[in-house]
Design a protein around this motif. Structure first.
Motif, PDB file in Angstrom:
ATOM      1  N   ALA A 135       0.816  -1.217   0.000  1.00  0.00           N
ATOM      2  CA  ALA A 135       0.000   0.000   0.000  1.00  0.00           C
ATOM      3  C   ALA A 135       0.852   1.270   0.000  1.00  0.00           C
ATOM      4  CB  ALA A 135      -0.984  -0.022   1.163  1.00  0.00           C
ATOM      5  N   ASP A 136       0.914   1.974   1.125  1.00  0.00           N
ATOM      6  CA  ASP A 136       1.439   3.340   1.152  1.00  0.00           C
ATOM      7  C   ASP A 136       2.971   3.406   1.092  1.00  0.00           C
ATOM      8  OD1 ASP A 136       1.415   6.093   1.354  1.00  0.00           O
ATOM      9  OD2 ASP A 136       0.753   6.166   3.434  1.00  0.00           O
ATOM     10  N   PHE A 137       3.469   4.553   0.638  1.00  0.00           N
ATOM     11  CA  PHE A 137       4.884   4.893   0.763  1.00  0.00           C
ATOM     12  C   PHE A 137       5.220   4.995   2.263  1.00  0.00           C
ATOM     13  CE2 PHE A 137       3.560   6.270  -3.346  1.00  0.00           C
ATOM     14  CZ  PHE A 137       4.662   6.190  -4.186  1.00  0.00           C
ATOM     15  N   PHE A 138       6.480   4.754   2.606  1.00  0.00           N
ATOM     16  CA  PHE A 138       6.828   4.714   4.030  1.00  0.00           C
ATOM     17  C   PHE A 138       8.282   5.116   4.240  1.00  0.00           C
ATOM     18  CE2 PHE A 138       7.611   0.654   2.062  1.00  0.00           C
ATOM     19  CZ  PHE A 138       8.821   0.232   2.569  1.00  0.00           C
ATOM     20  N   ASN A 139       8.583   5.518   5.460  1.00  0.00           N
ATOM     21  CA  ASN A 139       9.946   5.828   5.864  1.00  0.00           C
ATOM     22  C   ASN A 139      10.732   4.519   5.937  1.00  0.00           C
ATOM     23  OD1 ASN A 139      12.257   6.175   7.666  1.00  0.00           O
ATOM     24  ND2 ASN A 139      11.409   8.184   8.163  1.00  0.00           N
ATOM     25  N   THR A 140      11.769   4.386   5.123  1.00  0.00           N
ATOM     26  CA  THR A 140      12.492   3.119   5.041  1.00  0.00           C
ATOM     27  C   THR A 140      13.382   2.848   6.253  1.00  0.00           C
ATOM     28  OG1 THR A 140      14.232   4.198   3.726  1.00  0.00           O
ATOM     29  CG2 THR A 140      12.455   3.092   2.518  1.00  0.00           C
ATOM     30  N   SER A 141      13.467   3.791   7.166  1.00  0.00           N
ATOM     31  CA  SER A 141      14.232   3.570   8.396  1.00  0.00           C
ATOM     32  C   SER A 141      13.388   2.978   9.512  1.00  0.00           C
ATOM     33  CB  SER A 141      14.856   4.883   8.889  1.00  0.00           C
ATOM     34  OG  SER A 141      15.769   5.385   7.940  1.00  0.00           O
ATOM     35  N   ASN A 142      12.127   3.438   9.593  1.00  0.00           N
ATOM     36  CA  ASN A 142      11.289   2.982  10.712  1.00  0.00           C
ATOM     37  C   ASN A 142       9.902   2.489  10.292  1.00  0.00           C
ATOM     38  OD1 ASN A 142       9.805   5.363  10.224  1.00  0.00           O
ATOM     39  ND2 ASN A 142      10.969   6.497  11.759  1.00  0.00           N
ATOM     40  N   ARG A 301      10.011  -7.449  -0.692  1.00  0.00           N
ATOM     41  CA  ARG A 301      10.488  -6.379   0.184  1.00  0.00           C
ATOM     42  C   ARG A 301       9.594  -6.250   1.421  1.00  0.00           C
ATOM     43  NH1 ARG A 301      11.006  -0.263  -2.098  1.00  0.00           N
ATOM     44  NH2 ARG A 301      12.923  -1.112  -3.008  1.00  0.00           N
ATOM     45  N   ALA A 302      10.188  -5.918   2.551  1.00  0.00           N
ATOM     46  CA  ALA A 302       9.418  -5.575   3.744  1.00  0.00           C
ATOM     47  C   ALA A 302       8.849  -4.167   3.551  1.00  0.00           C
ATOM     48  CB  ALA A 302      10.310  -5.630   4.980  1.00  0.00           C
ATOM     49  N   VAL A 303       7.537  -4.005   3.765  1.00  0.00           N
ATOM     50  CA  VAL A 303       6.868  -2.727   3.516  1.00  0.00           C
ATOM     51  C   VAL A 303       6.100  -2.276   4.760  1.00  0.00           C
ATOM     52  CG1 VAL A 303       6.681  -3.150   1.033  1.00  0.00           C
ATOM     53  CG2 VAL A 303       4.820  -3.901   2.549  1.00  0.00           C
ATOM     54  N   GLY A 304       5.624  -1.032   4.718  1.00  0.00           N
ATOM     55  CA  GLY A 304       4.998  -0.432   5.886  1.00  0.00           C
ATOM     56  C   GLY A 304       3.574  -0.906   6.149  1.00  0.00           C
ATOM     57  N   ASN A 305       2.787  -1.080   5.091  1.00  0.00           N
ATOM     58  CA  ASN A 305       1.419  -1.588   5.269  1.00  0.00           C
ATOM     59  C   ASN A 305       0.907  -2.131   3.942  1.00  0.00           C
ATOM     60  OD1 ASN A 305       0.609   0.771   3.862  1.00  0.00           O
ATOM     61  ND2 ASN A 305       0.188   1.852   5.760  1.00  0.00           N
ATOM     62  N   GLY A 306      -0.300  -2.678   3.967  1.00  0.00           N
ATOM     63  CA  GLY A 306      -0.814  -3.297   2.750  1.00  0.00           C
ATOM     64  C   GLY A 306      -2.322  -3.349   2.732  1.00  0.00           C
ATOM     65  N   ILE A 307      -2.841  -3.927   1.646  1.00  0.00           N
ATOM     66  CA  ILE A 307      -4.271  -4.100   1.439  1.00  0.00           C
ATOM     67  C   ILE A 307      -4.535  -5.586   1.250  1.00  0.00           C
ATOM     68  CG2 ILE A 307      -6.182  -3.662  -0.161  1.00  0.00           C
ATOM     69  CD1 ILE A 307      -4.769  -0.941  -0.760  1.00  0.00           C
TER      70      ILE A 307
END
Length: 312
Positions: A135-142, A301-307
């Motif tokens: 889903a969304d773009f995210f801060n790749t550090s946290n 890839r590990a991502v911040g959130n999803g659908i």
């Protein structure tokens, strides 16, 4: 004689190993005979509703669950480039079919986790995950997402990064909604599930003019005018003979042709992930990635959130 036999075996097996470890059979080659004859309903929509297709190498469609149809299309674009797209069409009027937001470990805390791992924390009897995308773009550090996040009616994050942030939501009446920050003020009290996005592709049934010609792997989402249908598209990229990604303009054309009245771009590049459940039980390998993420030659890839698309 033994040397010749060994050489023959090596020459015979090596191509099989290469094929087994890649998606080489999807490559577009010069010797392919051009043919614009779409077989699936989604491919027909895209061919008839855009000017992007000059040759379809392969298109297949399959029902993941009642109301959830997936389509995969390999084609040559009007610019002569190979493309591979993956789509979901979700009918929210079907009984017990829903869309929910996923987060790492199903937690209100921010972080990063592969989509197929995020799905396992939501997956249970009576609440099975059948498909999903990033889903969304995210801060790749946290892992902090750029846009809003709602889960099960709870507002986890309501701030945004800048004026470009948009959102996709499922409202408390069960209908889907795509909007900008002005729309958010109107519907925020009615949001059940939501994730942020960025560039608006289609607004009120009209393509939004784009200025960037850059081709990238993309994930995008749109909704029908009545909010009962959701259209998701993932396009692979950064691999010349297989797929070269899309520009925002191409992405918008596709989402509109699919049936979107409003549509936005989600996180792309190495984050783009399109997966399905390949068996009804809870085996460890039940979630199958169908596209080719660009990180490390296809690693998720590990991502911040999803659908997630869920059958209850």
């Amino acid at each position: 004689m033994n040397k010749l036999k060994t050489l023959y075996i090596a020459l015979f097996i090596a191509p099989l190993l290469i094929s087994a470890c890649s998606n080489e059979d999807e490559f577009i080659r010069v010797e392919d005979q051009y043919n614009l004859n779409p077989q699936t309903e989604m491919a027909k929509k895209l061919v008839n509703g855009t000017n992007l297709f000059v040759h379809i190498k392969k298109d297949t469609s399959y029902t993941v669950q009642e109301g959830l149809t997936a389509t995969e299309i390999s084609y040559v674009s009007h610019t002569g480039l190979a493309k591979k797209v993956f789509t979901f069409e979700v009918d929210l009027t079907k009984p017990n079919l829903s869309i929910e937001v996923s987060t790492p470990n199903n937690s209100p805390q921010f972080g990063m986790q592969q989509m197929t791992k995020q799905a396992t924390f939501e997956d249970a009897e009576g609440h099975k995950v059948w498909a999903g995308v990033n889903a969304d773009f995210f801060n790749t550090s946290n892992g902090t997402p750029q846009g809003i996040v709602y889960k099960e009616g709870l507002a986890i994050k309501t701030s945004v990064t800048d004026a470009v942030n948009t959102f996709f939501a499922i409202l408390k009446n069960g209908k889907a909604f795509v909007g900008d920050q002005e729309d958010y003020e109107t519907v925020k009290s009615s949001i059940q599930e939501a994730v942020g996005g960025r560039v608006t592709l289609v607004s009120n049934g009209i393509l939004v003019t784009q200025t960037s010609p850059t081709l990238e792997p993309r994930t995008a989402i749109g909704v029908s005018q009545d909010g009962t249908k959701v259209y998701i598209l993932v396009v692979d990229g950064r691999r010349f003979h297989y797929s070269n990604g899309m520009s925002y303009e191409e992405l918008g054309q596709c989402l509109k042709a699919m049936g979107s009245y409003d549509a936005i771009n989600l996180d792309g590049g190495g984050s783009s992930t399109f997966f399905i459940r390949n068996q009804p039980d809870f085996a460890a390998n039940r979630f199958e990635i169908r596209n080719w993420p660009t990180d490390n030659g296809g690693m998720e890839r590990a991502v911040g959130n999803g659908i997630l698309i869920i059958k209850k």
